[in-house]
Design a protein around this motif. Structure first.
Motif, short mmCIF file in Angstrom:
data_model
loop_
_atom_site.label_atom_id
_atom_site.label_comp_id
_atom_site.label_asym_id
_atom_site.label_seq_id
_atom_site.Cartn_x
_atom_site.Cartn_y
_atom_site.Cartn_z
N ARG A 174 -19.77 -1.82 5.18
CA ARG A 174 -20.90 -1.35 4.39
C ARG A 174 -20.57 -0.09 3.58
NH1 ARG A 174 -25.78 -1.10 8.48
NH2 ARG A 174 -24.46 -1.75 10.17
N SER A 175 -19.33 0.14 3.32
CA SER A 175 -18.89 1.27 2.50
C SER A 175 -17.86 0.75 1.52
CB SER A 175 -18.26 2.36 3.38
OG SER A 175 -17.46 3.24 2.61
N ARG A 176 -18.13 0.91 0.23
CA ARG A 176 -17.22 0.39 -0.77
C ARG A 176 -15.85 1.07 -0.68
NH1 ARG A 176 -19.63 -2.85 -4.44
NH2 ARG A 176 -17.86 -2.64 -5.86
N GLU A 177 -15.85 2.37 -0.48
CA GLU A 177 -14.59 3.11 -0.40
C GLU A 177 -13.75 2.63 0.78
OE1 GLU A 177 -13.01 7.73 0.13
OE2 GLU A 177 -15.10 7.33 -0.41
N GLU A 178 -14.38 2.50 1.94
CA GLU A 178 -13.64 2.03 3.12
C GLU A 178 -13.19 0.60 2.94
OE1 GLU A 178 -14.44 3.71 7.18
OE2 GLU A 178 -16.47 3.64 6.37
N ALA A 179 -14.04 -0.23 2.34
CA ALA A 179 -13.68 -1.63 2.12
C ALA A 179 -12.47 -1.74 1.20
CB ALA A 179 -14.86 -2.40 1.54
N GLU A 180 -12.41 -0.90 0.18
CA GLU A 180 -11.25 -0.91 -0.72
C GLU A 180 -9.98 -0.53 0.03
OE1 GLU A 180 -12.44 1.72 -3.81
OE2 GLU A 180 -13.71 0.23 -4.82
N GLU A 181 -10.08 0.47 0.91
CA GLU A 181 -8.91 0.89 1.68
C GLU A 181 -8.45 -0.22 2.62
OE1 GLU A 181 -9.80 4.54 3.64
OE2 GLU A 181 -10.09 5.65 1.77
N VAL A 182 -9.41 -0.86 3.28
CA VAL A 182 -9.08 -1.95 4.19
C VAL A 182 -8.46 -3.12 3.42
CG1 VAL A 182 -10.09 -3.77 5.64
CG2 VAL A 182 -10.66 -1.37 6.06
N ALA A 183 -8.98 -3.41 2.24
CA ALA A 183 -8.42 -4.50 1.43
C ALA A 183 -6.95 -4.22 1.11
CB ALA A 183 -9.23 -4.68 0.15
N GLN A 184 -6.66 -2.99 0.74
CA GLN A 184 -5.27 -2.63 0.45
C GLN A 184 -4.41 -2.77 1.71
OE1 GLN A 184 -5.39 1.33 -1.17
NE2 GLN A 184 -6.55 0.72 -2.97
N ASP A 185 -4.93 -2.29 2.84
CA ASP A 185 -4.20 -2.41 4.11
C ASP A 185 -3.94 -3.87 4.46
OD1 ASP A 185 -4.23 0.32 4.32
OD2 ASP A 185 -5.82 0.41 5.81
N ALA A 186 -4.95 -4.72 4.19
CA ALA A 186 -4.83 -6.14 4.53
C ALA A 186 -3.72 -6.80 3.72
CB ALA A 186 -6.16 -6.85 4.31
N PHE A 187 -3.62 -6.47 2.43
CA PHE A 187 -2.57 -7.07 1.61
C PHE A 187 -1.19 -6.57 2.02
CE2 PHE A 187 -6.02 -7.99 -1.51
CZ PHE A 187 -5.79 -9.36 -1.60
N VAL A 188 -1.10 -5.30 2.38
CA VAL A 188 0.18 -4.77 2.86
C VAL A 188 0.59 -5.50 4.14
CG1 VAL A 188 1.34 -2.75 3.84
CG2 VAL A 188 -0.07 -2.51 1.79
N ALA A 189 -0.38 -5.65 5.06
CA ALA A 189 -0.08 -6.34 6.32
C ALA A 189 0.30 -7.79 6.07
CB ALA A 189 -1.30 -6.26 7.25
N ALA A 190 -0.40 -8.45 5.14
CA ALA A 190 -0.09 -9.85 4.85
C ALA A 190 1.32 -9.98 4.29
CB ALA A 190 -1.11 -10.41 3.86
N MET A 191 1.71 -9.07 3.43
CA MET A 191 3.06 -9.12 2.85
C MET A 191 4.11 -8.94 3.96
SD MET A 191 4.57 -7.01 -0.40
CE MET A 191 4.25 -5.41 0.35
N GLN A 192 3.83 -8.01 4.89
CA GLN A 192 4.77 -7.75 5.98
C GLN A 192 4.84 -8.91 6.97
OE1 GLN A 192 3.14 -4.06 7.41
NE2 GLN A 192 4.35 -2.80 6.00
N LYS A 193 3.72 -9.63 7.11
CA LYS A 193 3.64 -10.71 8.10
C LYS A 193 3.79 -12.10 7.48
CE LYS A 193 0.41 -8.12 11.04
NZ LYS A 193 -0.96 -8.10 11.62
N LEU A 194 4.23 -12.16 6.24
CA LEU A 194 4.24 -13.43 5.53
C LEU A 194 5.04 -14.50 6.27
CD1 LEU A 194 2.77 -14.15 2.97
CD2 LEU A 194 4.86 -13.71 1.68
N ASP A 195 6.09 -14.09 6.95
CA ASP A 195 6.90 -15.06 7.70
C ASP A 195 6.14 -15.64 8.88
OD1 ASP A 195 9.05 -14.86 5.99
OD2 ASP A 195 10.07 -13.33 7.19
#
Length: 200
Positions: A48-69
């Protein structure tokens, strides 16, 4: 070996994943472009916070790239990615819970807008104060009803994807979203009848 040029319309997520695994950063960039709004809105439902949601979205993409295998294709890439974002958002919410209990008033002076959704005809007729009342009532719903309802309202998720995010059967996700909508309407009607919400 260089990957052939990307075609935005003609390449599936699965193909982009394979290219990204081979080191093609443009392929992963295309996956980000395709799913960044859905990832953001998923995080916004939980936080429920746009700022936090944006940070989490960035974290999620970083994690996805690292875990792609680790991606095995048992679900779609989108579902896998949204699950990462959802769990990261829930982790952040849990970490913040103690801080909120100590330092944040229980009065909801400001409730961030839920993820963008097409308003109903009834909602379009009410004034801003009533919209705030509806948002407060929405966020007072039990989480098991509120979260599937908000996820469904984003328009970014199928109920199969919502079910995967929440770890429940698809039918349960659908029922909880419907029940959340019913409970919210009941709350709005009671508020209107009490004459405190500015609704007619």
């Amino acid at each position: 070996m260089r990957s052939p040029p990307l075609s935005i319309d003609g390449v599936s997520d699965a193909e982009l994943v394979e290219r990204a695994r081979g080191g093609d950063r443009d392929a992963f960039g295309e996956l980000v472009e395709r799913h960044q709004q859905a990832v953001f809105r998923t995080a916004l439902v939980a936080l429920r916070s746009r700022e936090e949601a944006e940070e989490v979205a960035q974290d999620a993409f970083v994690a996805a790239m690292q875990k792609l295998d680790d991606f095995r294709g048992e679900a779609s890439f989108k579902t896998w990615l949204l699950t990462i974002a959802w769990h990261k958002a829930l982790d952040r919410r849990r970490r913040a819970a103690e801080w909120f209990r100590r330092f944040v008033s229980r009065d909801e002076h400001e409730t961030p807008e839920p993820a963008s959704a097409e308003p109903s005809h009834e909602q379009a007729l009410v004034d801003e104060e009533s919209r705030k009342t509806i948002r407060r009532l929405l966020h007072k719903l039990p989480a098991k009803y509120r979260e599937p309802l908000l996820l469904s309202l984003t328009g970014d998720h199928t109920f199969e994807e919502i079910a995967a995010l929440l770890g429940v059967p698809t039918g349960t996700a659908k029922w909880r979203a419907m029940e959340g909508r019913r409970l919210l309407r009941d709350k709005v009607r009671r508020k209107a009848h009490a004459g405190r919400g500015g609704l007619r």
